[in-house]
Motif scaffolding. Structure first.
Motif, short mmCIF file in Angstrom:
data_model
loop_
_atom_site.label_atom_id
_atom_site.label_comp_id
_atom_site.label_asym_id
_atom_site.label_seq_id
_atom_site.Cartn_x
_atom_site.Cartn_y
_atom_site.Cartn_z
N ASN A 1 102.97 87.65 -85.39
CA ASN A 1 102.71 88.09 -84.01
C ASN A 1 103.99 88.49 -83.30
N ILE A 2 105.05 87.71 -83.48
CA ILE A 2 106.33 88.02 -82.85
C ILE A 2 106.89 89.33 -83.39
N LEU A 3 106.96 89.45 -84.70
CA LEU A 3 107.57 90.63 -85.32
C LEU A 3 106.79 91.91 -85.02
N LEU A 4 105.48 91.81 -84.92
CA LEU A 4 104.68 93.01 -84.63
C LEU A 4 104.83 93.48 -83.18
N ASN A 5 105.48 92.67 -82.34
CA ASN A 5 105.84 93.14 -81.00
C ASN A 5 107.05 94.08 -81.04
N TYR A 6 107.82 94.01 -82.12
CA TYR A 6 109.06 94.79 -82.23
C TYR A 6 109.00 95.85 -83.33
N PHE A 7 108.16 95.66 -84.33
CA PHE A 7 108.02 96.58 -85.45
C PHE A 7 106.56 97.02 -85.53
N GLU A 8 106.35 98.27 -85.97
CA GLU A 8 104.99 98.79 -86.06
C GLU A 8 104.19 98.14 -87.17
N VAL B 1 126.91 96.30 -89.26
CA VAL B 1 127.57 96.32 -87.96
C VAL B 1 127.13 95.07 -87.19
N ASP B 2 128.05 94.53 -86.38
CA ASP B 2 127.74 93.31 -85.63
C ASP B 2 127.13 93.64 -84.26
N ARG B 3 126.29 94.67 -84.24
CA ARG B 3 125.61 95.08 -83.01
C ARG B 3 124.13 95.24 -83.34
N VAL B 4 123.31 95.03 -82.33
CA VAL B 4 121.87 95.19 -82.50
C VAL B 4 121.35 96.07 -81.37
N VAL B 5 120.35 96.89 -81.67
CA VAL B 5 119.75 97.76 -80.67
C VAL B 5 119.19 96.89 -79.55
N LYS B 6 119.47 97.25 -78.31
CA LYS B 6 119.09 96.41 -77.16
C LYS B 6 117.60 96.11 -77.10
N GLU B 7 116.76 97.05 -77.54
CA GLU B 7 115.31 96.80 -77.48
C GLU B 7 114.87 95.72 -78.47
N LEU B 8 115.70 95.42 -79.48
CA LEU B 8 115.38 94.36 -80.44
C LEU B 8 116.14 93.06 -80.16
N GLU B 9 117.07 93.10 -79.22
CA GLU B 9 117.91 91.94 -78.92
C GLU B 9 117.11 90.68 -78.55
N PRO B 10 116.05 90.77 -77.75
CA PRO B 10 115.31 89.55 -77.38
C PRO B 10 114.56 88.91 -78.55
N MET B 11 114.41 89.64 -79.64
CA MET B 11 113.63 89.16 -80.78
C MET B 11 114.19 87.86 -81.36
N VAL B 12 115.50 87.74 -81.52
CA VAL B 12 116.10 86.54 -82.12
C VAL B 12 115.82 85.33 -81.25
N GLU B 13 116.00 85.47 -79.95
CA GLU B 13 115.72 84.36 -79.05
C GLU B 13 114.24 83.99 -79.06
N GLU B 14 113.39 85.00 -79.12
CA GLU B 14 111.95 84.73 -79.16
C GLU B 14 111.56 84.02 -80.45
N LEU B 15 112.14 84.41 -81.57
CA LEU B 15 111.87 83.72 -82.83
C LEU B 15 112.29 82.26 -82.74
N GLN B 16 113.44 82.04 -82.15
CA GLN B 16 113.96 80.68 -82.02
C GLN B 16 113.08 79.83 -81.10
N THR B 17 112.74 80.35 -79.94
CA THR B 17 112.02 79.53 -78.97
C THR B 17 110.55 79.35 -79.32
N ARG B 18 109.94 80.31 -79.97
CA ARG B 18 108.52 80.19 -80.29
C ARG B 18 108.25 79.53 -81.62
N LEU B 19 109.23 79.53 -82.54
CA LEU B 19 109.04 78.90 -83.84
C LEU B 19 109.68 77.52 -83.95
N GLY B 20 110.78 77.31 -83.28
CA GLY B 20 111.45 76.01 -83.39
C GLY B 20 112.88 76.08 -82.93
N LYS B 21 113.76 75.38 -83.65
CA LYS B 21 115.17 75.31 -83.30
C LYS B 21 116.01 76.01 -84.34
#
Length: 147
Positions: A49-56, A123-143
């Motif tokens: 569910n989380i990943l399908l918010n960011y990837f088709e 590269v140590d950069r991520v597209v801004k539209e995908l940036e919230p994904m890491v935090e969302e994975l962390q907060t919705r799945l665990g620590k």
């Protein structure tokens, strides 16, 4: 006068890309029976569910084998003639002592010519539209814990 670089304006620096991060799953997302068998199906559903918010779509998923990968997400930047591609890989590394996923957000960049030949570099950069994904994975799945 310097031209505005669309690549740097549309991406954000991140120390969390291109390495596996371990996320200990929230106890509400898995069950362990008396024999020690771990059922993480609720966590897999939430992950999708989380990943399908960011990837088709999800390119590869095998909940029994504990592996998931998204296809590459491409973004081009006209003024800088650069292209960034991003994808997510997930491995289930659960044991009865520690129920966890390892998640890697891969981010690579290339100039227009190299991109046509598939010659990208990390590269140590991520597209801004995908940036919230890491935090969302962390907060919705665990620590999350760095590896």
């Amino acid at each position: 006068q310097l031209q505005d670089d669309g690549f740097y304006r549309s991406t954000a620096a991140s120390g969390l890309v291109n390495k596996f991060l371990t996320i200990n799953l929230d106890p509400s997302l898995y069950k362990i029976d008396e024999s020690g068998k771990i059922d993480v199906s609720a966590a897999w559903k939430k992950l999708h569910n989380i990943l399908l918010n960011y990837f088709e779509e999800i390119q590869t998923t095998d909940s029994h084998g504990g592996y998931l990968q998204t296809p590459w997400h491409y973004k081009s930047f006209m003024l800088s003639e650069k292209q960034v591609r991003t994808r997510v890989t997930v491995r289930d590394i659960s044991t009865p002592d520690k129920v966890a996923f390892q998640i890697k957000v891969s981010s690579e960049v290339a100039n227009a010519l190299a991109a046509r030949h598939g010659e990208f570099t990390e590269v140590d950069r991520v597209v801004k539209e995908l940036e919230p994904m890491v935090e969302e994975l962390q907060t919705r799945l665990g620590k999350m814990h760095n590896l």
